[in-house]
Design an enzyme around this catalytic site. Structure first.
Site, PDB file in Angstrom:
ATOM      1  N   ASP A   1      20.156 -31.680 -10.887  1.00  0.00           N
ATOM      2  CA  ASP A   1      19.349 -32.424  -9.789  1.00  0.00           C
ATOM      3  C   ASP A   1      20.011 -33.837  -9.705  1.00  0.00           C
ATOM      4  OD1 ASP A   1      17.282 -31.388  -8.332  1.00  0.00           O
ATOM      5  OD2 ASP A   1      15.694 -31.499  -9.831  1.00  0.00           O
TER       6      ASP A   1
ATOM      7  N   GLU B   1       9.994 -24.279  -2.439  1.00  0.00           N
ATOM      8  CA  GLU B   1       9.098 -24.632  -3.291  1.00  0.00           C
ATOM      9  C   GLU B   1       7.597 -24.763  -2.689  1.00  0.00           C
ATOM     10  OE1 GLU B   1       9.657 -27.929  -6.442  1.00  0.00           O
ATOM     11  OE2 GLU B   1       7.518 -27.963  -7.084  1.00  0.00           O
TER      12      GLU B   1
ATOM     13  N   LYS C   1      21.792 -30.309  -7.155  1.00  0.00           N
ATOM     14  CA  LYS C   1      20.430 -29.854  -6.077  1.00  0.00           C
ATOM     15  C   LYS C   1      19.982 -31.102  -5.408  1.00  0.00           C
ATOM     16  CE  LYS C   1      16.257 -28.604  -7.586  1.00  0.00           C
ATOM     17  NZ  LYS C   1      15.483 -29.809  -7.070  1.00  0.00           N
TER      18      LYS C   1
ATOM     19  N   GLU D   1      16.967 -32.518  -2.686  1.00  0.00           N
ATOM     20  CA  GLU D   1      15.800 -32.349  -1.921  1.00  0.00           C
ATOM     21  C   GLU D   1      16.001 -32.687  -0.442  1.00  0.00           C
ATOM     22  OE1 GLU D   1      12.487 -34.129  -3.849  1.00  0.00           O
ATOM     23  OE2 GLU D   1      12.861 -33.014  -5.610  1.00  0.00           O
TER      24      GLU D   1
ATOM     25  N   ASP E   1      14.944 -32.963 -12.371  1.00  0.00           N
ATOM     26  CA  ASP E   1      14.587 -34.147 -12.554  1.00  0.00           C
ATOM     27  C   ASP E   1      13.087 -33.930 -12.966  1.00  0.00           C
ATOM     28  OD1 ASP E   1      13.242 -33.545  -9.989  1.00  0.00           O
ATOM     29  OD2 ASP E   1      14.075 -35.356  -8.960  1.00  0.00           O
ATOM     30  N   SER E   2      12.459 -32.678 -12.990  1.00  0.00           N
ATOM     31  CA  SER E   2      11.113 -32.471 -13.683  1.00  0.00           C
ATOM     32  C   SER E   2      11.420 -32.987 -15.140  1.00  0.00           C
ATOM     33  CB  SER E   2      10.789 -30.900 -13.557  1.00  0.00           C
ATOM     34  OG  SER E   2      12.018 -30.312 -14.109  1.00  0.00           O
TER      35      SER E   2
END
Ligand code: KIV
Length: 260
Positions: free
Chosen positions: A84, A183, A114, A116, A45-46
């Protein structure tokens, strides 16, 4: 050319083979990274920051992720594609998380998702795994919590935070996650987590002891406009190449060309 599958990553860890991952958001980049032999492509999602121009990843929607995951999955034949789950697509209820993860797999063509977070998303991760959706965790600097963290800051620096992260990683592994992104945490802590897990860790700004590494492709290529994170090694200056190419073309057109 044997495609990389989810269980292959664990076998790579067992054999001591490092896992190379990069982000991609479109078909052209996916084709090139796949040809280069990348093991995993993360449709991160960057996307929101490096492709769509937002300040954070928070405005990224599921539809945006599906749109770009479709493009990437059309381009990659070998690499494992992980998409993401963006902000608010897995936190509201386990049922919504299942539906949304299902769309990334079914419509987007991803092999895995993915998410978070640590203990707070463990039940969700477990349920996704139960219904056949492979889950990669993401601990440390979790950009969807940027406001709570007070910015894009390194994490896990005091012993309390470090212990919490180690426990979260264990919980994610027990929930069935197949890998965990670490990260912006100290290298020693990443090494400790890596040694304590059977599943691979994929580091970004977390030192060299992780089982693999991931970076944002725009940073690697030198394609980013603003400052890049201190840990992101820039392997090329593609922004410079684009600028000089565009300037040469503009000059050509103004001179009555381009001629062929
Ligand atoms: O969104 C993303 O690209 C990521 C990587 C930086 C790990 O989460």
């Amino acid at each position: 050319m044997k495609p990389v599958r989810v269980p292959d990553l664990r076998s790579m860890k067992e054999r001591g083979e490092k896992i190379a991952a990069l982000t991609a958001y479109d078909v052209a980049m996916a084709r090139l990274l796949d040809r280069a032999g990348i093991d995993m492509i993360l449709v991160g999602d960057s996307l929101g920051m490096v492709v769509l121009g937002f300040e954070t990843t928070l405005p990224v929607t599921l539809d945006m992720m599906i749109h770009h995951t479709k493009a990437v999955s059309r381009g990659a034949k070998r690499a494992l594609i992980v998409a993401d789950m963006p902000f608010l697509t897995f936190q509201l209820s386990i049922e919504e998380a299942m539906r949304n993860a299902g769309r990334l797999i079914q419509e987007g063509g991803a092999a895995a998702v993915k998410i978070e977070g640590g203990r707070q998303i463990v039940d969700t991760a477990k349920r996704l795994v139960d219904i056949g959706v492979p889950v990669m965790g993401h601990l440390g600097l979790t950009p969807q919590s940027v406001h709570q963290l007070g910015g894009f800051r390194p994490q896990g620096r005091d012993s309390e935070a470090a212990e919490k992260l180690v426990k979260d990683a264990e919980l994610l592994e027990s929930a069935g996650a197949f890998a965990i992104v670490l990260e912006s945490i100290p290298a020693g802590l990443a090494g400790r987590v890596t040694a304590s897990l059977k599943i691979p860790t994929i580091g970004i700004g977390a030192g060299t002891q992780c089982d693999g590494q991931v970076l944002v492709i725009n940073d690697v290529l030198g394609l980013s406009d603003g400052p890049i994170p201190p840990f992101a090694k820039q392997y090329a200056q593609v922004a410079e190449t684009i600028l000089s190419t565009a300037r040469a073309y503009i000059e050509d057109v103004r001179a009555g060309g381009p001629h062929r």
